[in-house]
Write an enzyme that holds these catalytic residues in place. Sequence first.
Site, PDB file in Angstrom:
ATOM      1  N   HIS A  84       0.848  -1.192   0.000  1.00  0.00           N
ATOM      2  CA  HIS A  84       0.000   0.000   0.000  1.00  0.00           C
ATOM      3  C   HIS A  84       0.882   1.241   0.000  1.00  0.00           C
ATOM      4  O   HIS A  84       2.105   1.143   0.178  1.00  0.00           O
ATOM      5  CB  HIS A  84      -0.932   0.005   1.211  1.00  0.00           C
ATOM      6  CG  HIS A  84      -0.222  -0.096   2.525  1.00  0.00           C
ATOM      7  ND1 HIS A  84       0.457   0.945   3.093  1.00  0.00           N
ATOM      8  CD2 HIS A  84      -0.054  -1.138   3.373  1.00  0.00           C
ATOM      9  CE1 HIS A  84       0.991   0.549   4.230  1.00  0.00           C
ATOM     10  NE2 HIS A  84       0.705  -0.716   4.424  1.00  0.00           N
TER      11      HIS A  84
HETATM   12  P1  TYD Z   1      -1.251  -2.514   7.542  1.00  0.00           P
HETATM   13  O1  TYD Z   1      -0.799  -1.091   7.726  1.00  0.00           O
HETATM   14  O2  TYD Z   1      -1.904  -2.860   6.226  1.00  0.00           O
HETATM   15  O3  TYD Z   1      -0.031  -3.506   7.793  1.00  0.00           O
HETATM   16  P2  TYD Z   1       1.372  -3.688   7.014  1.00  0.00           P
HETATM   17  O4  TYD Z   1       1.601  -2.486   6.162  1.00  0.00           O
HETATM   18  O5  TYD Z   1       2.349  -3.840   8.108  1.00  0.00           O
HETATM   19  O6  TYD Z   1       1.274  -4.946   6.221  1.00  0.00           O
HETATM   20  O7  TYD Z   1      -2.228  -2.892   8.739  1.00  0.00           O
HETATM   21  C1  TYD Z   1      -2.695  -4.204   8.932  1.00  0.00           C
HETATM   22  C2  TYD Z   1      -3.983  -4.124   9.741  1.00  0.00           C
HETATM   23  O8  TYD Z   1      -3.746  -3.574  11.020  1.00  0.00           O
HETATM   24  C3  TYD Z   1      -5.086  -3.284   9.082  1.00  0.00           C
HETATM   25  O9  TYD Z   1      -6.305  -3.967   9.209  1.00  0.00           O
HETATM   26  C4  TYD Z   1      -5.121  -2.039   9.895  1.00  0.00           C
HETATM   27  C5  TYD Z   1      -4.572  -2.433  11.253  1.00  0.00           C
HETATM   28  N1  TYD Z   1      -3.765  -1.364  11.864  1.00  0.00           N
HETATM   29  C6  TYD Z   1      -4.294  -0.637  12.917  1.00  0.00           C
HETATM   30  O10 TYD Z   1      -5.436  -0.878  13.374  1.00  0.00           O
HETATM   31  N2  TYD Z   1      -3.546   0.362  13.472  1.00  0.00           N
HETATM   32  C7  TYD Z   1      -2.304   0.669  12.997  1.00  0.00           C
HETATM   33  O11 TYD Z   1      -1.643   1.613  13.526  1.00  0.00           O
HETATM   34  C8  TYD Z   1      -1.775  -0.077  11.902  1.00  0.00           C
HETATM   35  C9  TYD Z   1      -0.414   0.208  11.349  1.00  0.00           C
HETATM   36  C10 TYD Z   1      -2.549  -1.083  11.369  1.00  0.00           C
END
Ligand code: TYD
Length: 133
Positions: free
Chosen positions: A50
Amino acid sequence: MKIGKLIELCKIVDPRGNLTVAEQNIDVPFDIKRVYWTYDVPGGESRGGHAHKHLYQCLVAVSGSFTVTLDDGHDRQTYLLNHPWQGLIIEPGTWRTLDDFSTGAVCLVLASDLYDEEDYIRDYDEFLKIYGQ
Ligand code: TYD
């Protein structure tokens, strides 16, 4: 143009164990409003996939190693993070993918703002429409 910036944080070497610090607007070029970390990543799994519209982040491999591929809509650059005294600054508008996590790897993320799902771009075609012009 370089995508992302690898920075060297201080390393306070001590026979009792080393110490690294990151202070907002001194070591990283933004206010640190949120800190989170990913761990227990199974072998072969990827994280990220993303971009953010406004968020600045600094990624640190506080333990183990992983690769970070950054894409600004035109070019790509891959970094190996494997030192707890290095940080990778990621600006808004950068698509990131994290791969090749070693066993026990921990990815610490310093972020410039609170969690806001509205700030995410999770669709690569949508990302290219905005930043690939
Ligand atoms: P995401 O940012 O997509 O993870 P990564 O980039 O590490 O693969 O987040 C994964 C999930 O966690 C998504 O459903 C949102 C949740 N999340 C939160 O609730 N709070 C946060 O601060 C973060 C970073 C993610």
